[in-house]
Design a protein around this motif. Structure first.
Motif, short mmCIF file in Angstrom:
data_model
loop_
_atom_site.label_atom_id
_atom_site.label_comp_id
_atom_site.label_asym_id
_atom_site.label_seq_id
_atom_site.Cartn_x
_atom_site.Cartn_y
_atom_site.Cartn_z
N ILE A 12 2.01 5.03 -9.60
CA ILE A 12 2.55 5.67 -8.60
C ILE A 12 2.31 5.14 -7.08
O ILE A 12 1.36 5.00 -6.88
CB ILE A 12 2.45 7.19 -8.61
CG1 ILE A 12 2.54 7.63 -10.19
CG2 ILE A 12 3.39 8.01 -7.67
CD1 ILE A 12 2.07 9.24 -10.58
N SER A 13 3.43 4.78 -6.55
CA SER A 13 3.34 4.47 -5.14
C SER A 13 3.86 5.49 -4.24
O SER A 13 5.24 6.08 -4.40
CB SER A 13 4.21 3.12 -4.95
OG SER A 13 4.38 2.87 -3.67
N TYR A 14 2.90 6.03 -3.29
CA TYR A 14 3.32 7.11 -2.50
C TYR A 14 3.70 6.49 -1.05
O TYR A 14 2.47 6.20 -0.27
CB TYR A 14 2.29 8.00 -2.32
CG TYR A 14 2.03 9.09 -3.69
CD1 TYR A 14 2.74 10.10 -4.00
CD2 TYR A 14 1.04 8.42 -4.73
CE1 TYR A 14 2.52 10.88 -5.07
CE2 TYR A 14 0.82 9.19 -5.71
CZ TYR A 14 1.59 10.24 -6.00
OH TYR A 14 1.33 11.07 -7.29
N GLY A 15 4.93 6.33 -0.41
CA GLY A 15 5.05 5.95 0.67
C GLY A 15 5.21 4.40 0.90
O GLY A 15 4.92 3.52 0.03
N PRO A 16 5.42 3.86 2.24
CA PRO A 16 5.83 2.65 2.42
C PRO A 16 4.49 1.69 2.35
O PRO A 16 3.29 2.26 2.52
CB PRO A 16 6.29 2.73 3.70
CG PRO A 16 5.83 3.97 4.39
CD PRO A 16 5.47 4.74 3.21
N ASN A 17 4.60 0.45 1.96
CA ASN A 17 3.57 -0.59 1.79
C ASN A 17 2.31 -0.01 1.06
O ASN A 17 1.14 -0.55 1.22
CB ASN A 17 3.04 -0.82 3.44
CG ASN A 17 4.00 -1.34 4.33
OD1 ASN A 17 4.83 -2.12 4.01
ND2 ASN A 17 4.17 -0.48 5.48
N ALA A 18 2.65 0.88 0.09
CA ALA A 18 1.83 1.05 -0.97
C ALA A 18 1.92 0.33 -2.42
O ALA A 18 2.97 0.69 -2.95
CB ALA A 18 1.79 2.66 -1.17
#
Length: 277
Positions: A121-127
């Protein structure tokens, strides 16, 4: 970024709190201290301000062009009601402030297969949420995945299954059909990255790998297959619809079983990846 937002929040809270307590702490003089005596005194710009204050708005004079001279009212067309509304209407004061909301992107990919599940899971930009599945693998083995023909139909399985290798049309299938689910509140592209498997006991030997895909839960499979012979990225699907809609992809893998394929142990990896676009 969070510190800046909190600071802005504190400023706004203090401004509105100050208004509520009727205590002004800005840079303006409060109340405005202005001495206008010089304007209304002798020689001032408004020294004659009180003249004509008792005029009745009527001027008497003789109209030389008329046989019936009369009274002429100079102000008969003047209407000041809109400017001096006794009920306080027709006036307005306002303060405009820009309001913004920043919704972070959410992107999740879940991989299931061989009785194992891994989610990234990626939460938010540049993650960059990258992880390795642990406890299960994609295994090509004659006892587990068994043998497949050209149409991905099983030919059987076993430790010593009497199935002959062939130049084409005979394969060893993966241990399971792997499923991938992707969901996001943004547009994204889903892809699979892999390369040919490399021999661990015969330096230089490689084993190509095939993948077929279904995007409707296995009801149909896309025609043909993708062949991983060198490092390559297969763009499976691109989603640009409503946020929150889930993409589901099923993947079946196989490797060739030919007389020209060296016996032994091969190793590699498959990367299932989703990225916002």
């Amino acid at each position: 970024m969070r510190i800046k937002v909190l600071a802005l929040t504190m400023v706004l809270v203090m401004i509105f709190a100050g208004a509520a307590m009727a205590q002004y702490t800005g840079v303006f003089t409060n109340p405005l201290e202005f001495d206008d005596s010089a304007y209304f005194g002798d020689g001032g710009a408004y020294a004659a301000y009180d003249q004509h204050k008792d005029d009745d708005g009527t001027v008497f004079f003789n109209d030389v062009d008329s046989d019936n001279p009369g009274d002429y009212t100079h102000l008969e067309g003047l209407n000041r009601d809109a400017n001096y509304d006794t009920n306080g209407r027709n006036q307005d004061v306002s303060v405009r402030i820009d309001t913004r909301a920043y919704i972070p992107c959410f992107l999740e990919l879940k991989l299931q297969g061989n009785q194992g599940t891994t989610s990234a899971i990626s939460y938010g930009p540049n993650a960059d949420a990258a992880t390795n599945a642990t406890g299960y693998i994609i295994a090509f083995d004659n006892e587990i995945g068994g043998f497949l023909d050209e149409n991905w139909v099983s030919l059987g399985h076993g430790g010593n299954a009497q199935i002959n290798p062939a130049d084409s049309g005979v394969y060893i299938g993966a241990c399971d059909i792997f499923s991938v689910e992707v969901v996001s509140n943004d547009n994204y592209r889903y892809s699979v990255e892999a390369q040919a498997l490399e021999a661990q006991d015969n330096t230089g030997a490689v084993l190509p790998m095939h993948m077929r895909t279904s995007l409707d839960a296995g009801a149909t499979w896309e025609s043909g297959f993708d062949a991983f012979t060198t490092s390559s990225l297969v763009k499976v699907d691109k989603y640009d619809g409503d946020p929150g809609e889930k993409l589901t992809a099923l993947h079946n893998f196989r490797v060739p079983f030919t007389m020209s394929t060296n016996h032994g142990y091969y190793n590699g990896e498959v990367i299932f990846r989703a990225a916002t676009i």
